[in-house]
Motif scaffolding. Structure first.
Motif, PDB file in Angstrom:
ATOM      1  N   GLU A 132      16.566  72.303  19.152  1.00  0.00           N
ATOM      2  CA  GLU A 132      17.676  72.442  19.576  1.00  0.00           C
ATOM      3  C   GLU A 132      18.819  72.380  18.099  1.00  0.00           C
ATOM      4  O   GLU A 132      20.245  71.946  18.635  1.00  0.00           O
ATOM      5  CB  GLU A 132      18.119  71.769  20.484  1.00  0.00           C
ATOM      6  N   GLN A 133      18.233  71.935  17.267  1.00  0.00           N
ATOM      7  CA  GLN A 133      19.126  72.172  15.734  1.00  0.00           C
ATOM      8  C   GLN A 133      20.121  71.301  16.157  1.00  0.00           C
ATOM      9  O   GLN A 133      21.611  70.770  16.631  1.00  0.00           O
ATOM     10  CB  GLN A 133      19.995  73.562  15.684  1.00  0.00           C
ATOM     11  N   ALA A 134      19.968  69.802  16.445  1.00  0.00           N
ATOM     12  CA  ALA A 134      20.167  68.835  17.279  1.00  0.00           C
ATOM     13  C   ALA A 134      20.269  67.411  16.048  1.00  0.00           C
ATOM     14  O   ALA A 134      21.417  67.248  15.411  1.00  0.00           O
ATOM     15  CB  ALA A 134      19.805  68.379  17.777  1.00  0.00           C
ATOM     16  N   ILE A 135      19.505  67.614  15.017  1.00  0.00           N
ATOM     17  CA  ILE A 135      19.577  66.243  14.204  1.00  0.00           C
ATOM     18  C   ILE A 135      19.721  67.008  12.853  1.00  0.00           C
ATOM     19  O   ILE A 135      18.972  68.302  12.491  1.00  0.00           O
ATOM     20  CB  ILE A 135      18.351  65.388  14.293  1.00  0.00           C
ATOM     21  N   PHE A 136      20.939  66.844  11.764  1.00  0.00           N
ATOM     22  CA  PHE A 136      21.311  67.197  10.637  1.00  0.00           C
ATOM     23  C   PHE A 136      21.013  66.511   9.434  1.00  0.00           C
ATOM     24  O   PHE A 136      21.719  65.217   9.742  1.00  0.00           O
ATOM     25  CB  PHE A 136      22.976  68.016  10.906  1.00  0.00           C
ATOM     26  N   LEU A 137      20.793  66.295   8.520  1.00  0.00           N
ATOM     27  CA  LEU A 137      21.258  65.752   7.091  1.00  0.00           C
ATOM     28  C   LEU A 137      22.366  66.673   6.776  1.00  0.00           C
ATOM     29  O   LEU A 137      22.707  67.742   5.914  1.00  0.00           O
ATOM     30  CB  LEU A 137      20.321  65.985   6.452  1.00  0.00           C
ATOM     31  N   ARG A 138      23.307  64.446   6.534  1.00  0.00           N
ATOM     32  CA  ARG A 138      24.536  64.952   5.972  1.00  0.00           C
ATOM     33  C   ARG A 138      24.778  64.738   4.755  1.00  0.00           C
ATOM     34  O   ARG A 138      23.571  64.156   3.770  1.00  0.00           O
ATOM     35  CB  ARG A 138      25.684  64.538   7.067  1.00  0.00           C
ATOM     36  N   LYS A 139      25.990  65.214   3.804  1.00  0.00           N
ATOM     37  CA  LYS A 139      26.237  64.118   2.624  1.00  0.00           C
ATOM     38  C   LYS A 139      26.090  62.557   2.089  1.00  0.00           C
ATOM     39  O   LYS A 139      26.886  62.114   1.522  1.00  0.00           O
ATOM     40  CB  LYS A 139      27.101  65.228   2.056  1.00  0.00           C
ATOM     41  N   ASP A 140      26.470  62.018   3.449  1.00  0.00           N
ATOM     42  CA  ASP A 140      26.403  60.859   2.949  1.00  0.00           C
ATOM     43  C   ASP A 140      25.650  60.196   2.660  1.00  0.00           C
ATOM     44  O   ASP A 140      24.489  60.593   2.968  1.00  0.00           O
ATOM     45  CB  ASP A 140      26.408  59.415   4.511  1.00  0.00           C
ATOM     46  N   TYR A 141      25.781  59.536   1.263  1.00  0.00           N
ATOM     47  CA  TYR A 141      24.554  58.808   1.093  1.00  0.00           C
ATOM     48  C   TYR A 141      24.346  57.212   0.569  1.00  0.00           C
ATOM     49  O   TYR A 141      23.241  56.693   0.072  1.00  0.00           O
ATOM     50  CB  TYR A 141      24.000  59.919  -0.647  1.00  0.00           C
ATOM     51  N   SER A 142      25.493  56.602   0.529  1.00  0.00           N
ATOM     52  CA  SER A 142      25.609  55.903   0.838  1.00  0.00           C
ATOM     53  C   SER A 142      25.125  54.717   1.819  1.00  0.00           C
ATOM     54  O   SER A 142      26.394  54.485   2.512  1.00  0.00           O
ATOM     55  CB  SER A 142      27.273  55.657  -0.505  1.00  0.00           C
ATOM     56  N   ILE A 143      24.707  54.433   2.287  1.00  0.00           N
ATOM     57  CA  ILE A 143      24.603  53.629   3.877  1.00  0.00           C
ATOM     58  C   ILE A 143      24.090  52.315   2.507  1.00  0.00           C
ATOM     59  O   ILE A 143      22.530  52.040   2.650  1.00  0.00           O
ATOM     60  CB  ILE A 143      23.116  54.265   4.036  1.00  0.00           C
ATOM     61  N   THR A 144      24.929  51.185   3.640  1.00  0.00           N
ATOM     62  CA  THR A 144      24.360  49.979   2.572  1.00  0.00           C
ATOM     63  C   THR A 144      24.785  49.617   4.066  1.00  0.00           C
ATOM     64  O   THR A 144      25.113  49.916   5.182  1.00  0.00           O
ATOM     65  CB  THR A 144      26.226  49.411   1.568  1.00  0.00           C
ATOM     66  N   GLY A 145      24.286  48.134   4.144  1.00  0.00           N
ATOM     67  CA  GLY A 145      24.337  47.169   5.360  1.00  0.00           C
ATOM     68  C   GLY A 145      23.852  45.884   4.905  1.00  0.00           C
ATOM     69  O   GLY A 145      23.510  45.861   3.523  1.00  0.00           O
ATOM     70  N   LEU A 146      24.634  45.022   5.323  1.00  0.00           N
ATOM     71  CA  LEU A 146      24.133  43.319   4.920  1.00  0.00           C
ATOM     72  C   LEU A 146      22.722  42.872   5.727  1.00  0.00           C
ATOM     73  O   LEU A 146      22.664  41.746   5.094  1.00  0.00           O
ATOM     74  CB  LEU A 146      25.286  42.335   4.809  1.00  0.00           C
ATOM     75  N   THR A 147      23.005  43.402   6.677  1.00  0.00           N
ATOM     76  CA  THR A 147      21.393  42.813   7.857  1.00  0.00           C
ATOM     77  C   THR A 147      20.548  44.489   7.500  1.00  0.00           C
ATOM     78  O   THR A 147      20.662  45.686   8.106  1.00  0.00           O
ATOM     79  CB  THR A 147      21.858  42.508   8.834  1.00  0.00           C
ATOM     80  N   ARG A 148      19.578  43.936   7.881  1.00  0.00           N
ATOM     81  CA  ARG A 148      18.836  45.036   8.297  1.00  0.00           C
ATOM     82  C   ARG A 148      19.507  45.492   9.129  1.00  0.00           C
ATOM     83  O   ARG A 148      19.101  46.526   9.877  1.00  0.00           O
ATOM     84  CB  ARG A 148      17.474  44.220   8.308  1.00  0.00           C
ATOM     85  N   ALA A 149      19.527  44.746  10.622  1.00  0.00           N
ATOM     86  CA  ALA A 149      19.649  45.252  11.652  1.00  0.00           C
ATOM     87  C   ALA A 149      21.061  46.368  11.482  1.00  0.00           C
ATOM     88  O   ALA A 149      21.055  47.356  12.029  1.00  0.00           O
ATOM     89  CB  ALA A 149      20.087  44.188  13.284  1.00  0.00           C
ATOM     90  N   GLU A 150      21.229  45.910  10.557  1.00  0.00           N
ATOM     91  CA  GLU A 150      22.903  47.092  10.359  1.00  0.00           C
ATOM     92  C   GLU A 150      22.685  48.428   9.912  1.00  0.00           C
ATOM     93  O   GLU A 150      23.266  49.833   9.945  1.00  0.00           O
ATOM     94  CB  GLU A 150      23.640  46.418   9.320  1.00  0.00           C
ATOM     95  N   MET A 151      21.304  48.313   9.234  1.00  0.00           N
ATOM     96  CA  MET A 151      20.748  49.265   7.768  1.00  0.00           C
ATOM     97  C   MET A 151      20.059  50.362  10.031  1.00  0.00           C
ATOM     98  O   MET A 151      19.949  51.578   9.242  1.00  0.00           O
ATOM     99  CB  MET A 151      19.868  48.975   7.396  1.00  0.00           C
ATOM    100  N   VAL A 152      20.379  50.155  10.909  1.00  0.00           N
ATOM    101  CA  VAL A 152      19.346  50.810  11.844  1.00  0.00           C
ATOM    102  C   VAL A 152      20.622  52.106  12.288  1.00  0.00           C
ATOM    103  O   VAL A 152      21.262  50.991  13.024  1.00  0.00           O
ATOM    104  CB  VAL A 152      18.940  50.195  13.257  1.00  0.00           C
ATOM    105  N   HIS A 153      20.608  52.906  12.272  1.00  0.00           N
ATOM    106  CA  HIS A 153      21.888  53.940  12.746  1.00  0.00           C
ATOM    107  C   HIS A 153      21.311  53.910  14.290  1.00  0.00           C
ATOM    108  O   HIS A 153      20.416  54.353  14.910  1.00  0.00           O
ATOM    109  CB  HIS A 153      22.208  54.856  12.021  1.00  0.00           C
ATOM    110  N   ASP A 154      22.063  53.981  15.692  1.00  0.00           N
ATOM    111  CA  ASP A 154      22.108  53.425  16.660  1.00  0.00           C
ATOM    112  C   ASP A 154      22.836  55.335  17.017  1.00  0.00           C
ATOM    113  O   ASP A 154      22.711  55.902  16.536  1.00  0.00           O
ATOM    114  CB  ASP A 154      22.367  52.555  17.876  1.00  0.00           C
TER     115      ASP A 154
END
Lengths: 176, 381
Positions: A132-154
């Motif tokens: 469905e062309q619903a998921i795309f890789l965008r140009k954000d490369y700096s994904i950071t977080g202070l906890t593991r939970a923060e690193m899960v994108h909902d």
């Protein structure tokens, strides 16, 4: 077989180290002065300056979900991306549209869509497999977080990163 | 009226000496410790520029608050003492490394005079002897640190340091003997005054300061103050200067003679087992030694606080301040030279270091003394 290396014959002046030392000092002071007056290209100051504008069109950054131009989600919760994901970073919980509703033919939508960005390897297989062309890789490369939970994108975060994408959508096409 | 008796008390010679000395001590200590902190900053900045980098630029403008940040970090770190160390020597070694270099500052004339007060903390007649006696004590800090750590790499660093210091102390001491032969005094203030009257040791052709223009009319004074005697004495002075500055590199453990802490061979050298403020003391002591060493070089060879055409403090407090500024500017220039050399040269091998010390510099310094004596005898005949 032994190799005999011919040592260079140094003159007395050369053996006194002084010409080499002065030559070295001359080289370093040249570098010092050039950098001092900003003539040397130095490294980019990363958080202030970024190379985003130099990223190629095919750059594979963080995977995101996109909406169509009418602000409707494209994902049909088919779970193909979940199955193909090599590090199993994607977790989808599908939900059904009510069978008596106007969109009963669409059948499913993702109730939960999580991508664990600690696991994601930015391979782009989810984008390739999506019917469905619903998921795309965008140009954000700096994904950071202070906890593991923060690193899960909902789902909410994924749509926020993804934005709107125009073009062919099968899901909401009544004739299909 | 009630103020007058107390003022009189302060102006009594003995009491005047006490409080002015205390004031000078505190001010010099403050200035030098600030310089120590900022020479660490300068080290990082210079190394960065030489290697086409930027260096510290996050804390304050151009990283100028970086020394404070480093200090706070080191203060807050755990002061870890490994098991098996000799606790007493382990804890006094850092102070022993830091204190001698600070003590050297006591005899350096850092300015001419201010309001009639000579700008030197202790005007000793054996100033130079004091410098050598005290600065060579610095090796105790390093040797004790290496030995008390009960660990092989610090031990090797300590051994290297002591043998290196012994070898270079000789040429260091011998290379300044010609200076005393020419000036006829061991008092650092008088050595500087000699250079004010006769031109700097390494630039005897310099215009003479203060009394310089008046000297043009006297029988020995030419416009540039350069005559046969000075030109001849210039040769041994340059040899002395080069030997002294190289020996000073060895004395302060700077590259190319930083074998006591050769990171690639000895992990960290004598301070491998140290952490927190004790490590910081070694680190700062090294830079303090560098500043004190630069001060000695400036005093002996580069005319101390003097600058051509600039009068001394007897002409007003403004010139007194200018003289003090000149002294510290010269020190800063020498420190830049130290940093510049550090980021240019590789380290000597240990046998090369020993060979240089014993076969080259020792002999050169010794011959230089005879050369100077010969020239002086020729000039007097």
């Amino acid at each position: 077989m032994a190799t005999i290396v011919q040592r260079p014959q140094l003159s007395l002046l050369e053996r006194s180290y002084f010409p080499a030392i002065l030559g070295g000092l001359w080289i370093t002071i040249k570098h010092f002065i050039k950098t001092l007056f900003g003539q040397t290209k130095v490294t980019m100051q990363y958080p202030e300056q970024k190379w985003d504008s130099a990223l190629p069109e095919w750059y594979r950054g963080a995977p995101t979900l996109v909406k169509d131009e009418h602000d409707r989600e494209r994902c049909v919760a088919c779970q193909l991306c979940e199955f193909i994901c090599p590090p199993r970073a994607i977790t989808i919980k599908p939900a059904e549209f009510p069978s008596n509703g106007p969109w009963a033919k669409v059948e499913k939508y993702p109730e939960k869509f999580d991508i664990d960005m600690i696991r994601c390897i930015y391979c782009g297989l989810c984008e390739e497999v999506c019917p469905e062309q619903a998921i795309f890789l965008r140009k954000d490369y700096s994904i950071t977080g202070l906890t593991r939970a923060e690193m899960v994108h909902d789902k909410e975060k994924l749509y926020e990163l993804g934005g709107v994408r125009h073009g062919l959508v099968n899901k909401w096409n009544e004739k299909k | 009226m009630s103020l007058m008796p107390s003022l009189d008390l302060f102006l009594q010679p003995e009491i005047f000496l006490v409080w002015t000395s205390a004031l000078k001590t505190f001010v010099i200590l403050g200035v030098v410790l600030t310089m120590v902190a900022y020479s660490v900053w300068a080290e990082r900045k210079v190394s960065a520029f030489i290697q086409d980098r930027i260096g510290p630029n996050r804390v304050g403008w151009a990283g100028l608050i970086q020394p404070v940040a480093d200090g706070v970090k080191l203060l807050l770190k755990e002061n870890f003492v490994p098991g098996g160390v000799n606790k007493f020597f382990f804890s006094i070694a850092p102070s022993l490394a830091m204190i001698p270099s600070i003590l050297v500052l006591a005899v350096l004339p850092f300015g001419s005079s201010l309001f009639g007060v000579p700008m030197v903390i202790a005007n000793l007649d054996i100033g130079v002897l004091w410098v050598f006696a005290v600065s060579s004590l610095g090796v105790y800090g390093i040797v004790l640190a290496g030995w008390a750590s009960n660990s092989k790499y610090p031990f090797l660093g300590g051994i290297r340091s002591s043998s290196q210091m012994i070898s270079y102390e000789l040429s260091l001491g011998l290379s300044v003997v010609p200076v005393f032969m020419i000036t006829g005094t061991l008092n650092l203030g008088e050595i500087v005054q000699y250079q004010v009257d006769n031109g700097w040791m390494v630039f005897p052709a310099w215009f003479q300061t203060g009394a310089g223009l008046r000297d043009m009319t006297t029988e020995s004074g030419s416009m540039f103050g350069l005559d046969l005697g000075k030109t001849l004495l210039w040769i041994p002075m340059m040899i002395s200067f080069v030997v002294f500055i190289i020996a000073m590199f060895a004395e302060t453990n700077r590259i190319p003679f930083d074998l006591p802490e050769a990171e690639q061979e000895l992990v960290g050298g004598y301070h491998t087992e140290y952490s927190s403020m004790r490590f910081a003391l070694f680190f700062l002591g090294e830079y303090a030694a560098m500043i004190a060493g630069s001060g000695v070089i400036v005093t002996l060879f580069l005319g101390g606080w003097s600058l051509p055409f600039v009068p001394d403090g007897s002409q007003g407090w403004f010139w007194g301040l200018v003289n003090i500024g000149t002294f510290f500017a010269k020190i800063a220039a020498i420190i830049f030279f130290f940093l510049w050399v550090r980021w240019t040269l590789p380290r000597f091998r240990f046998d090369q270091l020993m060979k240089l010390g014993w076969y080259v510099f020792f002999e050169v310094a010794l011959i230089n003394i005879f050369l100077t004596a010969g020239i002086l005898a020729y000039l007097q005949s």
